[in-house]
Design an enzyme around this catalytic site. Structure first.
Site, short mmCIF file in Angstrom:
data_model
loop_
_atom_site.label_atom_id
_atom_site.label_comp_id
_atom_site.label_asym_id
_atom_site.label_seq_id
_atom_site.Cartn_x
_atom_site.Cartn_y
_atom_site.Cartn_z
N TYR A 1 11.33 8.04 -11.53
CA TYR A 1 11.30 6.64 -11.09
C TYR A 1 9.85 6.18 -10.96
CZ TYR A 1 12.29 2.68 -7.85
OH TYR A 1 12.39 1.45 -7.25
N VAL B 1 6.83 -6.18 -1.07
CA VAL B 1 7.80 -6.72 -2.04
C VAL B 1 7.30 -6.59 -3.48
CG1 VAL B 1 8.94 -8.38 -0.49
CG2 VAL B 1 6.95 -9.11 -1.80
N TYR C 1 8.15 5.92 -7.74
CA TYR C 1 7.71 7.16 -7.11
C TYR C 1 6.67 7.77 -8.05
CZ TYR C 1 11.81 6.68 -4.05
OH TYR C 1 12.73 6.23 -3.14
N GLY D 1 0.79 -1.23 0.00
CA GLY D 1 0.00 0.00 0.00
C GLY D 1 0.82 1.28 0.00
N HIS D 2 2.08 1.22 -0.49
CA HIS D 2 2.94 2.41 -0.47
C HIS D 2 2.95 3.17 -1.78
CE1 HIS D 2 4.16 0.87 3.34
NE2 HIS D 2 5.05 1.81 3.52
N ASP D 3 2.09 2.83 -2.70
CA ASP D 3 2.04 3.57 -3.96
C ASP D 3 1.86 5.06 -3.65
OD1 ASP D 3 1.28 2.88 -7.10
OD2 ASP D 3 0.48 4.78 -6.38
C1 LIG Z 1 7.89 5.41 2.78
C2 LIG Z 1 8.34 4.83 1.47
C3 LIG Z 1 9.63 4.32 1.36
C4 LIG Z 1 10.08 3.80 0.14
N1 LIG Z 1 11.35 3.31 0.03
C5 LIG Z 1 11.79 2.82 -1.15
C6 LIG Z 1 13.12 2.32 -1.32
O1 LIG Z 1 13.92 2.31 -0.39
N2 LIG Z 1 13.49 1.86 -2.55
C7 LIG Z 1 12.61 1.84 -3.61
O2 LIG Z 1 13.00 1.39 -4.69
N3 LIG Z 1 11.35 2.29 -3.47
C8 LIG Z 1 10.93 2.79 -2.29
N4 LIG Z 1 9.65 3.25 -2.17
C9 LIG Z 1 8.75 3.18 -3.32
C10 LIG Z 1 8.07 1.82 -3.35
O3 LIG Z 1 8.97 0.87 -3.87
C11 LIG Z 1 6.83 1.87 -4.25
O4 LIG Z 1 5.93 2.82 -3.75
C12 LIG Z 1 6.18 0.50 -4.37
O5 LIG Z 1 5.32 0.48 -5.49
C13 LIG Z 1 5.40 0.15 -3.12
O6 LIG Z 1 5.01 -1.18 -3.15
P1 LIG Z 1 3.83 -1.67 -2.20
O7 LIG Z 1 3.59 -3.10 -2.48
O8 LIG Z 1 4.08 -1.24 -0.82
O9 LIG Z 1 2.65 -0.75 -2.72
P2 LIG Z 1 1.20 -1.03 -3.29
O10 LIG Z 1 0.57 0.31 -3.20
O11 LIG Z 1 0.54 -2.16 -2.61
O12 LIG Z 1 1.47 -1.44 -4.80
C14 LIG Z 1 2.15 -0.59 -5.71
C15 LIG Z 1 1.75 -0.98 -7.13
O13 LIG Z 1 2.03 -2.35 -7.36
C16 LIG Z 1 0.83 -3.07 -7.68
N5 LIG Z 1 0.90 -4.40 -7.07
C17 LIG Z 1 1.15 -4.68 -5.77
N6 LIG Z 1 1.20 -6.01 -5.60
C18 LIG Z 1 0.97 -6.57 -6.81
C19 LIG Z 1 0.90 -7.91 -7.27
N7 LIG Z 1 1.10 -8.94 -6.45
N8 LIG Z 1 0.64 -8.14 -8.58
C20 LIG Z 1 0.45 -7.09 -9.44
N9 LIG Z 1 0.50 -5.80 -9.05
C21 LIG Z 1 0.77 -5.54 -7.75
C22 LIG Z 1 -0.29 -2.21 -7.14
O14 LIG Z 1 -1.51 -2.46 -7.77
C23 LIG Z 1 0.25 -0.81 -7.39
O15 LIG Z 1 0.03 -0.46 -8.74
C24 LIG Z 1 9.19 3.77 -0.97
C25 LIG Z 1 7.89 4.27 -0.84
C26 LIG Z 1 7.47 4.81 0.36
C27 LIG Z 1 6.08 5.36 0.47
#
Ligand SMILES: Cc1cc2nc3c(=O)[nH]c(=O)nc-3n(C[C@H](O)[C@H](O)[C@H](O)COP(=O)(O)OP(=O)(O)OC[C@H]3O[C@@H](n4cnc5c(N)ncnc54)[C@H](O)[C@@H]3O)c2cc1C
Length: 523
Positions: free
Chosen positions: A466, A172, A469, A104-106
């Site tokens: 990126y 991940v 982001y 949920g970090h999108d």
């Molecule tokens: C506080 C913070 C710290 C961060 N630190 C870093 C860092 O150190 N390095 C870095 O590279 N990035 C970093 N990021 C960016 C982060 O990698 C992205 O925001 C990433 O998309 C978050 O993944 P999530 O699963 O938590 O998010 P989500 O919001 O759950 O998913 C992000 C996207 O991936 C899709 N998705 C998720 N799971 C699946 C699945 N199983 N199959 C298909 N689609 C899927 C979602 O639909 C959405 O489009 C950071 C972001 C935040 C907010």
């Protein structure tokens, strides 16, 4: 005031019928789903008492937790792949969009909000981990967080790790799906560079692995905006060797302590450290300080934060030779195991027990907006001064800029080896984050202006950002190749064309979509 009936009636019927359509549509979905799986305790409608807590639990950007943010008609938390297959089938049949969520970090909330009627598929139950220390590989569930992954690895081995991100609560799947960098990228590359296989469910409900999906799709899901193609349920990753003891430091300098001059040197020193074991990033914010000559006592703070894959005795001579200006001393450094270093990069104090990595709610959340750029030429001191001056216009602690060095093995990957094209020649990445409070418009204008100010100093033709982001300000148009290229090339450069071809082949009707997903277009 009375509203004339010729105006009121159409409005009421519109409201009425839209409500009917809404409920018929989700009732249809429930009926469809129950044909295969009976009545289910993995589906939550807004009437269910757990609906709100599940929805909110993994909304990292609280900007999208407001009452006006569109909510899903249903939340589904599947337990196995067959339930995901049924969700896809029934969602298509009943015309409901799917949002897929891991951590949920999108940045733009695209995993849990939509402008059309949608259900939220939350992968919270997909958290299995199977580690083979002998072959140095692991199969990991697509609903894990990075912190959970690191902790699980450390339970099996003290000399294996994974080159993923800093923040423990990031998921991940979203992370790998955009490439994913961390503090070991200069030695091992991106997390996606170390991903070997995946289990993936396509729009027709077929379960595929690397071999059956083919190299084009496997290439695309490792950095090409994962949710455009289908749903990953498992990843196979390559574990990397880490020493028994690593060294971390965080050296703080303000403007009055030559922070800006050090930063200027850092721009070319950090991507060019001979040792790939060394990664020094810089986090810049503003604080109050008595040494500030300003009447408001504000200053800019530079935190030089580092992971070194080795011990202090080895690190000190390297720093003395390559970056003596920083004046690093033994007292600035701490030796610990790789897993003990992980909480430090997740903003916890040194010596916080690694168990904190399992706590998904330990990190405070707030509303924010973020933007990113890449730099391939060092920015002049005058250029940097303009950035610091802009930061000082705001109250302290409102804006945070993270500078992430590249170089090392990152220079050895071609721009097209994965969809993530920011490789040879990139010195560092800039990530600007601003807290949004009641002054939404003012804050958004500020970050937009800083982004524009950076324009002449960062990569050009195209200017790059990126995809992890995500930034909807870059554009959302996707009805033509030209329109979509305006933002697509910024994330992927020429890889965008190949991503469109993959998308068009695997999901020609564009079922898996969000506001900035890869469009299905015949080019
Ligand atoms: C506080 C913070 C710290 C961060 N630190 C870093 C860092 O150190 N390095 C870095 O590279 N990035 C970093 N990021 C960016 C982060 O990698 C992205 O925001 C990433 O998309 C978050 O993944 P999530 O699963 O938590 O998010 P989500 O919001 O759950 O998913 C992000 C996207 O991936 C899709 N998705 C998720 N799971 C699946 C699945 N199983 N199959 C298909 N689609 C899927 C979602 O639909 C959405 O489009 C950071 C972001 C935040 C907010």
């Amino acid at each position: 005031m009375t509203i004339p009936s010729h105006i009121l009636l159409p409005i009421l019927s519109l409201l009425f019928f839209s409500k009917i359509t809404w409920s018929v549509s989700s009732d249809d979905f429930l009926r469809c789903f129950s044909h295969s799986h009976g009545t289910s305790n993995i589906i939550f409608t807004p009437k269910n008492s757990s609906y709100s807590s599940i929805l909110l639990a993994r909304i990292d950007n609280l900007r999208f937790a407001s009452p006006s943010t569109p909510k899903p008609v249903l939340i589904v938390t599947p337990l196995d792949e067959s339930q995901i297959q049924t969700v896809i089938y029934c969602a298509k049949k009943t015309n409901i969009q799917i949002r897929i969520r891991d951590g949920g970090h999108d940045f733009e909330g695209q995993s849990y909000r939509a402008t059309e009627r949608f259900l939220l598929l939350d992968l919270i139950n997909f958290r299995s981990v199977k580690i083979n220390t002998k072959n140095k590989v692991a199969w990991i569930g697509a609903g894990l967080t990075l912190g959970e992954l690191y902790y699980k690895i450390s339970q099996k081995s003290s000399t294996l790790g994974f080159p993923a991100g800093l923040w423990s609560t990031v998921g991940v799947s979203g992370f790998l799906g955009g490439g994913g960098y961390g503090m070991m990228k200069r030695k091992f590359g991106l997390a996606a560079d170390n991903t070997l296989d995946a289990r993936f469910i396509d729009v027709n409900g077929r379960i595929l692995n690397r071999k059956s999906m083919g190299e084009d799709l496997f290439w695309a899901i490792r950095g090409g905006g994962i949710s455009s193609y289908g749903i990953v349920t498992l990843w196979k990753i390559k574990l990397v060797p880490v020493p028994k003891l690593v060294t971390i430091f965080g050296v703080v300098r303000t403007l009055e302590q030559n922070g800006s001059e050090l930063f200027q040197e850092w721009q070319t020193i950090s991507p060019n450290f001979e040792s790939r074991d060394l990664d020094v990033r810089v986090v810049v914010d503003t604080i109050q300080s008595n040494s500030s000559p300003r009447t408001d006592k504000k200053t800019v703070r530079f935190i030089f934060q580092s992971l070194f894959l080795g011990r202090i005795n080895k690190l000190l001579p390297i720093m003395q030779k390559s970056f003596p200006q920083l004046g690093l001393t033994r007292r600035d450094c701490t030796e610990l195991s790789w897993i003990q270093s992980a909480p430090f990069f997740s903003n916890f104090s040194i010596n916080t027990p690694p168990e904190i990595l399992l706590n998904r709610s330990a990190i405070p959340r707030f509303p924010y907006k973020g933007k990113s750029s890449f730099v391939d030429h060092p920015i002049s001191s005058k250029g940097l001064k303009g950035v610091w001056n802009r930061m000082l216009q705001l109250p302290t602690q409102v804006v945070l800029i993270q500078y992430t060095p590249f170089g090392g093995i990152m220079n050895e990957f071609s721009e097209s080896s994965l969809p993530f094209p920011h490789r040879p020649g990139v010195l560092y990445m800039i990530n600007i984050g601003i807290t949004i409070d009641n002054n939404v418009k003012q804050r958004l204008r500020w970050i937009d202006e800083l982004f524009r100010y950076y324009g002449p100093f960062v990569t050009k033709n195209p200017r790059t950002s990126y995809v992890n982001y995500l930034d909807l300000d870059l554009g959302t148009g996707n009805s033509s190749y030209e329109e979509a290229s305006a933002w697509g090339k910024m994330y992927f450069k020429d890889n965008f064309d190949r991503l469109i071809k993959v998308k068009t082949a695997v999901d020609p009707d564009n079922f898996f979509r969000h506001e900035q997903s890869i469009p299905a277009l015949f080019i």
